[in-house]
Write an enzyme that holds these catalytic residues in place. Structure first.
Site, PDB file in Angstrom:
ATOM      1  N   ILE A 153       0.837  -1.213   0.000  1.00 40.59           N
ATOM      2  CA  ILE A 153       0.000   0.000   0.000  1.00 40.59           C
ATOM      3  C   ILE A 153       0.865   1.254   0.000  1.00 40.59           C
ATOM      4  O   ILE A 153       0.626   2.191  -0.780  1.00 40.59           O
ATOM      5  CB  ILE A 153      -0.984  -0.020   1.198  1.00 40.59           C
ATOM      6  CG1 ILE A 153      -1.934  -1.219   1.074  1.00 40.59           C
ATOM      7  CG2 ILE A 153      -1.768   1.284   1.277  1.00 40.59           C
ATOM      8  CD1 ILE A 153      -2.831  -1.462   2.266  1.00 40.59           C
ATOM      9  N   ASP A 173      11.389   1.737   6.738  1.00 39.12           N
ATOM     10  CA  ASP A 173      10.892   0.372   6.808  1.00 39.12           C
ATOM     11  C   ASP A 173      12.075  -0.505   7.205  1.00 39.12           C
ATOM     12  O   ASP A 173      13.022  -0.650   6.429  1.00 39.12           O
ATOM     13  CB  ASP A 173      10.334  -0.051   5.429  1.00 39.12           C
ATOM     14  CG  ASP A 173       9.585  -1.376   5.477  1.00 39.12           C
ATOM     15  OD1 ASP A 173      10.087  -2.318   6.117  1.00 39.12           O
ATOM     16  OD2 ASP A 173       8.498  -1.474   4.878  1.00 39.12           O
ATOM     17  N   ALA A 231      -3.529   2.545   8.410  1.00 33.44           N
ATOM     18  CA  ALA A 231      -2.943   1.235   8.730  1.00 33.44           C
ATOM     19  C   ALA A 231      -3.764   0.540   9.816  1.00 33.44           C
ATOM     20  O   ALA A 231      -4.720  -0.196   9.518  1.00 33.44           O
ATOM     21  CB  ALA A 231      -1.486   1.397   9.130  1.00 33.44           C
ATOM     22  N   ARG A 232      -3.446   0.805  11.063  1.00 34.41           N
ATOM     23  CA  ARG A 232      -4.199   0.261  12.195  1.00 34.41           C
ATOM     24  C   ARG A 232      -4.197   1.304  13.312  1.00 34.41           C
ATOM     25  O   ARG A 232      -3.174   1.955  13.566  1.00 34.41           O
ATOM     26  CB  ARG A 232      -3.562  -1.033  12.721  1.00 34.41           C
ATOM     27  CG  ARG A 232      -3.862  -2.261  11.886  1.00 34.41           C
ATOM     28  CD  ARG A 232      -5.327  -2.712  11.977  1.00 34.41           C
ATOM     29  NE  ARG A 232      -5.618  -3.869  11.145  1.00 34.41           N
ATOM     30  CZ  ARG A 232      -6.141  -3.823   9.920  1.00 34.41           C
ATOM     31  NH1 ARG A 232      -6.422  -2.673   9.355  1.00 34.41           N
ATOM     32  NH2 ARG A 232      -6.397  -4.933   9.255  1.00 34.41           N
ATOM     33  N   ASP A 256      -8.484   6.620   9.286  1.00 33.10           N
ATOM     34  CA  ASP A 256      -9.505   5.643   8.892  1.00 33.10           C
ATOM     35  C   ASP A 256      -9.639   4.544   9.943  1.00 33.10           C
ATOM     36  O   ASP A 256     -10.583   3.766   9.908  1.00 33.10           O
ATOM     37  CB  ASP A 256      -9.121   5.010   7.540  1.00 33.10           C
ATOM     38  CG  ASP A 256     -10.190   4.045   7.026  1.00 33.10           C
ATOM     39  OD1 ASP A 256     -11.371   4.443   6.974  1.00 33.10           O
ATOM     40  OD2 ASP A 256      -9.850   2.903   6.685  1.00 33.10           O
ATOM     41  N   GLU A 261     -12.388   0.039  17.935  1.00 32.10           N
ATOM     42  CA  GLU A 261     -13.402   0.208  16.880  1.00 32.10           C
ATOM     43  C   GLU A 261     -14.672  -0.538  17.243  1.00 32.10           C
ATOM     44  O   GLU A 261     -14.587  -1.705  17.640  1.00 32.10           O
ATOM     45  CB  GLU A 261     -12.849  -0.269  15.542  1.00 32.10           C
ATOM     46  CG  GLU A 261     -11.719   0.630  15.059  1.00 32.10           C
ATOM     47  CD  GLU A 261     -11.230   0.301  13.650  1.00 32.10           C
ATOM     48  OE1 GLU A 261     -11.814  -0.581  13.007  1.00 32.10           O
ATOM     49  OE2 GLU A 261     -10.272   0.948  13.211  1.00 32.10           O
ATOM     50  N   HIS A 280     -13.205   3.150   9.079  1.00 33.33           N
ATOM     51  CA  HIS A 280     -12.501   1.958   8.583  1.00 33.33           C
ATOM     52  C   HIS A 280     -13.113   1.511   7.251  1.00 33.33           C
ATOM     53  O   HIS A 280     -13.465   0.327   7.081  1.00 33.33           O
ATOM     54  CB  HIS A 280     -12.537   0.828   9.623  1.00 33.33           C
ATOM     55  CG  HIS A 280     -11.388  -0.135   9.473  1.00 33.33           C
ATOM     56  ND1 HIS A 280     -10.808  -0.781  10.530  1.00 33.33           N
ATOM     57  CD2 HIS A 280     -10.713  -0.549   8.361  1.00 33.33           C
ATOM     58  CE1 HIS A 280      -9.839  -1.557  10.084  1.00 33.33           C
ATOM     59  NE2 HIS A 280      -9.760  -1.428   8.776  1.00 33.33           N
ATOM     60  N   ALA A 283     -11.078   0.038   2.563  1.00 29.96           N
ATOM     61  CA  ALA A 283     -11.142  -1.129   1.667  1.00 29.96           C
ATOM     62  C   ALA A 283     -12.585  -1.500   1.313  1.00 29.96           C
ATOM     63  O   ALA A 283     -12.811  -2.490   0.629  1.00 29.96           O
ATOM     64  CB  ALA A 283     -10.450  -2.319   2.311  1.00 29.96           C
TER      65      ALA A 283
HETATM   66  N1  NAD Z   1      -7.773   0.757   6.409  1.00 23.95           N
HETATM   67  C1  NAD Z   1      -8.020  -0.445   5.909  1.00 23.95           C
HETATM   68  O1  NAD Z   1      -9.144  -0.797   5.622  1.00 23.95           O
HETATM   69  C2  NAD Z   1      -6.877  -1.377   5.637  1.00 23.95           C
HETATM   70  C3  NAD Z   1      -7.029  -2.374   4.656  1.00 23.95           C
HETATM   71  C4  NAD Z   1      -5.928  -3.190   4.363  1.00 23.95           C
HETATM   72  C5  NAD Z   1      -4.754  -3.067   5.073  1.00 23.95           C
HETATM   73  N2  NAD Z   1      -4.660  -2.116   6.053  1.00 23.95           N
HETATM   74  C6  NAD Z   1      -3.415  -1.967   6.813  1.00 23.95           C
HETATM   75  O2  NAD Z   1      -2.406  -1.459   5.955  1.00 23.95           O
HETATM   76  C7  NAD Z   1      -1.135  -1.967   6.402  1.00 23.95           C
HETATM   77  C8  NAD Z   1      -0.193  -2.105   5.217  1.00 23.95           C
HETATM   78  O3  NAD Z   1      -0.715  -3.073   4.327  1.00 23.95           O
HETATM   79  P1  NAD Z   1       0.166  -3.631   3.105  1.00 23.95           P
HETATM   80  O4  NAD Z   1      -0.741  -4.461   2.285  1.00 23.95           O
HETATM   81  O5  NAD Z   1       0.937  -2.534   2.498  1.00 23.95           O
HETATM   82  O6  NAD Z   1       1.151  -4.593   3.914  1.00 23.95           O
HETATM   83  P2  NAD Z   1       2.622  -5.032   3.504  1.00 23.95           P
HETATM   84  O7  NAD Z   1       2.920  -6.228   4.323  1.00 23.95           O
HETATM   85  O8  NAD Z   1       2.767  -5.126   2.033  1.00 23.95           O
HETATM   86  O9  NAD Z   1       3.521  -3.800   4.007  1.00 23.95           O
HETATM   87  C9  NAD Z   1       3.753  -3.521   5.348  1.00 23.95           C
HETATM   88  C10 NAD Z   1       5.156  -2.965   5.444  1.00 23.95           C
HETATM   89  O10 NAD Z   1       5.386  -2.546   6.788  1.00 23.95           O
HETATM   90  C11 NAD Z   1       6.732  -2.833   7.085  1.00 23.95           C
HETATM   91  N3  NAD Z   1       6.975  -2.831   8.520  1.00 23.95           N
HETATM   92  C12 NAD Z   1       6.914  -3.858   9.398  1.00 23.95           C
HETATM   93  N4  NAD Z   1       7.275  -3.438  10.625  1.00 23.95           N
HETATM   94  C13 NAD Z   1       7.555  -2.116  10.521  1.00 23.95           C
HETATM   95  C14 NAD Z   1       7.994  -1.139  11.436  1.00 23.95           C
HETATM   96  N5  NAD Z   1       8.237  -1.431  12.720  1.00 23.95           N
HETATM   97  N6  NAD Z   1       8.176   0.130  10.989  1.00 23.95           N
HETATM   98  C15 NAD Z   1       7.974   0.434   9.678  1.00 23.95           C
HETATM   99  N7  NAD Z   1       7.575  -0.467   8.766  1.00 23.95           N
HETATM  100  C16 NAD Z   1       7.365  -1.723   9.178  1.00 23.95           C
HETATM  101  C17 NAD Z   1       6.996  -4.179   6.428  1.00 23.95           C
HETATM  102  O11 NAD Z   1       8.368  -4.407   6.246  1.00 23.95           O
HETATM  103  C18 NAD Z   1       6.237  -4.015   5.127  1.00 23.95           C
HETATM  104  O12 NAD Z   1       7.090  -3.549   4.089  1.00 23.95           O
HETATM  105  C19 NAD Z   1      -1.455  -3.310   7.047  1.00 23.95           C
HETATM  106  O13 NAD Z   1      -0.758  -3.394   8.233  1.00 23.95           O
HETATM  107  C20 NAD Z   1      -2.932  -3.304   7.333  1.00 23.95           C
HETATM  108  O14 NAD Z   1      -3.132  -3.377   8.713  1.00 23.95           O
HETATM  109  C21 NAD Z   1      -5.695  -1.278   6.336  1.00 23.95           C
END
Ligand code: NAD
Length: 323
Positions: A153, A173, A231-232, A256, A261, A280, A283
């Site tokens: 993302i 990262d 993210a979360r 978001d 929640e 939220h 997606a």
């Molecule tokens: N808002 C929503 O509806 C929604 C939907 C999907 C995903 N998400 C969130 O988006 C986040 C990212 O999703 P994605 O598909 O890109 O995941 P992804 O696994 O492709 O990317 C996550 C990245 O975070 C990095 N990471 C891990 N620990 C870290 C740290 N301590 N500091 C910095 N970076 C770190 C990882 O190395 C990875 O490159 C997910 O964690 C998910 O919780 C939210």
């Protein structure tokens, strides 16, 4: 006959895909009907699982024929993965289906906070046309986006911000050591918070990232910078952020996701003018819900047709099978 238990209403196309597999019968349980779910899973071979039901070790114990659980979404927190692996049950998820939608939502939030869309709309409806000269918004062109988490993302957001607004991107990262896809990687997170005009969070929620963005990091932000979180919720200390927003120590925020929640009405981010909050929904687009369901169905279809599913969460089962 192999039984596929569906805990989500599928489109005709997805249903037809499952029905085209020889020897397969699909059974639906209504969302939220746990009693029906517990009864129907007992003789199921596969289950397409929404967030509405839990598969615990006890539930697995009642379903001796279960071979595959396919989650609609990324998270598998409603499945006891360890117990599934011990019982040889494959756990599938759909990690890529929602990336585009979450990235779009993030970019929309960046644009909306920059252009103060919600604030202007609110003031206009109150008859305050003069607000146009009293509270100027900002351009995005040439600004710096700072990513925390440069995965699927984060990288899409960087690409869209570069194409749409000519923004440059820096990122932190710990698992990506070198510059990637036009993102300049910084070795420490502090430099992201000091330098970026928009800090956008895209890391997972883990023990390490819980409340990672708190008073210390937010204090490093420019007074003109924005914090975006799709993210979360748990990765940000919301009280610390709200206090900075109240003091106008940073320009604004868009969230978001929330630490709890649904968030309570007492959530410190409510009632602040320079924030945009969405429930939220990043997606939850028409296209994304269809893509997620399709990927989850494909996982089951692959398994039942003797192919290796694309996204296996407990990969150790596949590796063990190959050895
Ligand atoms: N808002 C929503 O509806 C929604 C939907 C999907 C995903 N998400 C969130 O988006 C986040 C990212 O999703 P994605 O598909 O890109 O995941 P992804 O696994 O492709 O990317 C996550 C990245 O975070 C990095 N990471 C891990 N620990 C870290 C740290 N301590 N500091 C910095 N970076 C770190 C990882 O190395 C990875 O490159 C997910 O964690 C998910 O919780 C939210």
């Amino acid at each position: 006959m192999r039984k596929v238990l569906l805990t989500k209403k599928l489109s005709d196309a997805n249903l037809a895909l499952l029905r085209s597999i020889p020897d397969v019968a699909c059974v639906n349980v209504p969302e939220g009907d746990n009693e029906a779910f517990l009864k129907e899973i007992m003789d199921a071979d596969a289950v397409l699982l929404s967030t509405a039901f839990q598969i615990t070790r006890e539930v697995l114990g009642t379903a001796p024929g279960l071979k595959v659980i396919s989650r609609t979404g990324v998270g598998v927190d409603n499945v006891d993965v360890l117990a599934s692996t011990q019982k040889g049950v494959l756990v599938l998820n759909t990690p890529e289906a929602n990336s585009i939608s979450v990235a779009e939502h993030t970019v929309a939030m960046i644009a909306a906070v920059s252009k103060q869309l919600l604030y202007y709309d609110h003031e206009m409806r109150k008859g305050n046309f003069k607000v146009r000269r009293l509270n100027l918004c900002v351009d995005m062109e040439g600004k710096t986006l700072g990513l925390v988490g440069c995965g699927k993302i984060g990288r899409l957001v960087a690409k869209k911000c570069a194409l749409a607004f000519g923004m440059k991107t820096v990122g932190y990262d710990p698992f990506i050591p070198e510059d990637i896809d036009g993102i300049r990687i910084f070795k420490n997170i502090e430099d992201i918070f000091k330098n970026a005009d928009y800090i956008s969070l895209h890391m997972p929620l883990t023990a390490e990232t819980k409340n990672m963005v708190g008073e210390r990091l937010i204090s490093l932000m420019k007074p003109t910078a924005y914090l975006i979180n799709t993210a979360r919720g748990g990765v940000v200390d919301e009280a610390a952020l709200a206090s900075k927003l109240k003091d106008k120590a940073i320009a604004g925020a868009a969230f978001d996701v929330f630490s709890t929640e649904p968030p309570s009405q007492g959530n410190p981010l409510f009632g602040l003018q320079n924030t945009i909050l969405t429930p939220h929904t990043a997606a939850l687009t028409n296209e994304c819900t269809e893509r997620v369901a399709h990927e989850a169905v494909m996982g089951i279809a692959d398994y039942l047709s003797g192919r290796t599913p694309k996204y296996v969460f407990n990969k150790e089962l596949i590796i063990a099978k190959m050895q």
